[in-house]
Design a protein around this motif. Structure first.
Motif, mmCIF file in Angstrom:
data_model
loop_
_atom_site.group_PDB
_atom_site.id
_atom_site.type_symbol
_atom_site.label_atom_id
_atom_site.label_comp_id
_atom_site.label_asym_id
_atom_site.label_seq_id
_atom_site.Cartn_x
_atom_site.Cartn_y
_atom_site.Cartn_z
ATOM 1 N N ALA A 1 -4.273 14.651 10.993
ATOM 2 C CA ALA A 1 -2.846 14.872 11.221
ATOM 3 C C ALA A 1 -2.038 14.195 10.116
ATOM 4 N N PHE A 15 -1.990 17.212 24.712
ATOM 5 C CA PHE A 15 -3.307 17.133 24.084
ATOM 6 C C PHE A 15 -3.591 15.748 23.509
ATOM 7 N N VAL A 16 -2.571 14.888 23.496
ATOM 8 C CA VAL A 16 -2.685 13.592 22.832
ATOM 9 C C VAL A 16 -2.895 12.437 23.803
ATOM 10 N N ALA A 57 1.614 14.946 15.327
ATOM 11 C CA ALA A 57 1.129 14.769 16.695
ATOM 12 C C ALA A 57 2.191 14.030 17.498
ATOM 13 N N SER A 83 -7.098 19.560 19.374
ATOM 14 C CA SER A 83 -6.298 18.937 18.318
ATOM 15 C C SER A 83 -6.939 19.163 16.955
ATOM 16 N N ARG A 84 -8.252 19.042 16.892
ATOM 17 C CA ARG A 84 -8.975 19.253 15.634
ATOM 18 C C ARG A 84 -8.792 20.695 15.152
ATOM 19 N N LEU A 99 -6.207 10.531 15.577
ATOM 20 C CA LEU A 99 -5.442 11.599 14.929
ATOM 21 C C LEU A 99 -5.484 11.484 13.408
ATOM 22 N N ILE A 158 1.644 19.125 17.488
ATOM 23 C CA ILE A 158 0.659 19.167 18.565
ATOM 24 C C ILE A 158 1.310 18.604 19.816
ATOM 25 N N GLN A 216 -5.232 6.205 19.841
ATOM 26 C CA GLN A 216 -4.803 7.595 19.669
ATOM 27 C C GLN A 216 -4.417 7.847 18.215
ATOM 28 N N LEU A 258 -6.606 11.479 24.504
ATOM 29 C CA LEU A 258 -7.556 11.765 23.420
ATOM 30 C C LEU A 258 -8.775 10.859 23.441
ATOM 31 N N ASN A 297 -9.566 17.995 24.665
ATOM 32 C CA ASN A 297 -8.273 17.844 23.992
ATOM 33 C C ASN A 297 -8.450 17.401 22.543
ATOM 34 N N ARG A 298 -9.484 16.597 22.312
ATOM 35 C CA ARG A 298 -9.762 16.194 20.935
ATOM 36 C C ARG A 298 -10.188 17.416 20.111
#
Length: 221
Positions: free
Chosen positions: A196, A149-150, A179, A163-164, A191, A145, A187, A153, A159-160
Motif C-alpha cells: 500500500a 478489510f483492514v 488503506a 487487500s493484496r 499493509l 481499501i 496493521q 488483518l 481480508n489480507r
C-alpha cells in the motif's frame, strides 16, 4: 488530508454525518452543504499553503446526489477559481457504488475532472459490485481499501488476501492505494508489506478541528 464534516448542535453537541447526511440528501440540503464543504476545504488548504506549510492535497467526499447533479463540475471549478487553489491539491472521493451506477456518465465526468487537474479517488473499494473491466476505463488516481478489510488483518487471512489483490490490481493500472481504518502498528506493517502507498486511521490521528490539525503541520514544517 481528508476533510470531514461534523454538526455542532447547541442541544445535542457534536453530531456525526451518518446521522444527518441521509436526511440532508432526502430534503435536498446536500447540495448547499456539499458546495460549502468543498469551498471551505479549498479555502483552508490554500490558507495553509500561503502560510508556508508544505503543500498537501486535501480530499473531499462527494455524495451520489452531488456527483449526479448537472452543475457538479461548475461547482468544483468555481471553488478552485475563488480560492486560487492549485487543482492538484484537491482530491475528490467517490464511492465504487456511485461510480458504477451510470458508467457512461461517470466516465464522462471523471474525464472532465481530470481535465480540471484535480485528483480523483475511488473510496470504499472492494465493497461494491463493479465489473473490474470498468476500472480499466475509469480515469482515477487512487483506490481506497475499505476499513472493513483492514480492521482484522492480523487474524483474517481472507481480508489480507483481498487487500493484496486490490493492491496488485491497482499497481497493474498504475493507480495509488490508500488503506483506511488503520488502528495498530501491526496493521500498518502488514499493509506496508502488501505494498500500500499510504494509510489513514486512528493510528495516526483521530479527526480533529483545523486549528489542531495546523499544529501537526507546524511540527512537520
Amino acid at each position: 488530508m481528508e476533510s470531514l464534516i461534523r454538526w455542532e448542535n447547541p442541544k445535542r453537541g457534536l453530531v456525526f454525518p451518518d446521522e444527518f447526511i441521509p436526511l440532508a440528501e432526502e430534503i435536498g440540503l446536500i447540495f448547499s452543504i456539499g458546495e460549502w464543504v468543498l469551498m471551505e476545504a479549498c479555502r483552508q488548504n490554500k490558507e495553509w499553503i500561503e502560510k508556508g506549510y508544505k503543500p498537501r492535497r486535501v480530499s473531499v467526499n462527494i455524495s451520489a446526489r452531488q456527483f449526479q447533479h448537472y452543475n457538479f463540475l461548475s461547482i468544483v471549478s468555481n471553488a478552485l477559481n475563488k480560492t486560487k487553489l492549485d487543482p492538484k491539491y484537491l482530491g475528490l472521493e467517490i464511492t465504487e457504488t456511485i461510480a458504477v451506477s451510470d458508467i457512461s456518465y461517470t466516465l464522462e465526468v471523471l474525464n472532465q475532472l481530470k481535465e480540471l487537474g484535480v485528483f480523483v479517488i475511488m473510496d470504499d473499494f472492494g465493497t461494491g459490485y463493479s465489473n473490474l473491466s470498468y476500472l480499466r476505463e475509469m480515469n482515477v488516481d487512487e483506490l481506497k481499501i475499505d476499513r472493513s478489510f483492514v480492521w482484522d488483518l492480523e487474524v483474517n487471512e481472507k481480508n489480507r488476501a483481498i487487500s493484496r489483490i486490490i493492491i496488485l490490481l491497482a499497481k497493474q493500472f498504475d493507480i495509488l492505494v490508500t488503506a483506511e481504518g488503520i488502528e495498530t502498528e501491526k496493521q500498518l506493517n502488514i499493509l506496508k508489506e502488501l505494498g500500500a502507498n499510504t494509510g489513514q486511521g486512528y493510528y495516526f490521528s483521530k479527526p480533529i478541528p483545523a486549528k489542531e490539525f495546523e499544529k501537526l503541520l507546524y511540527k512537520q514544517k
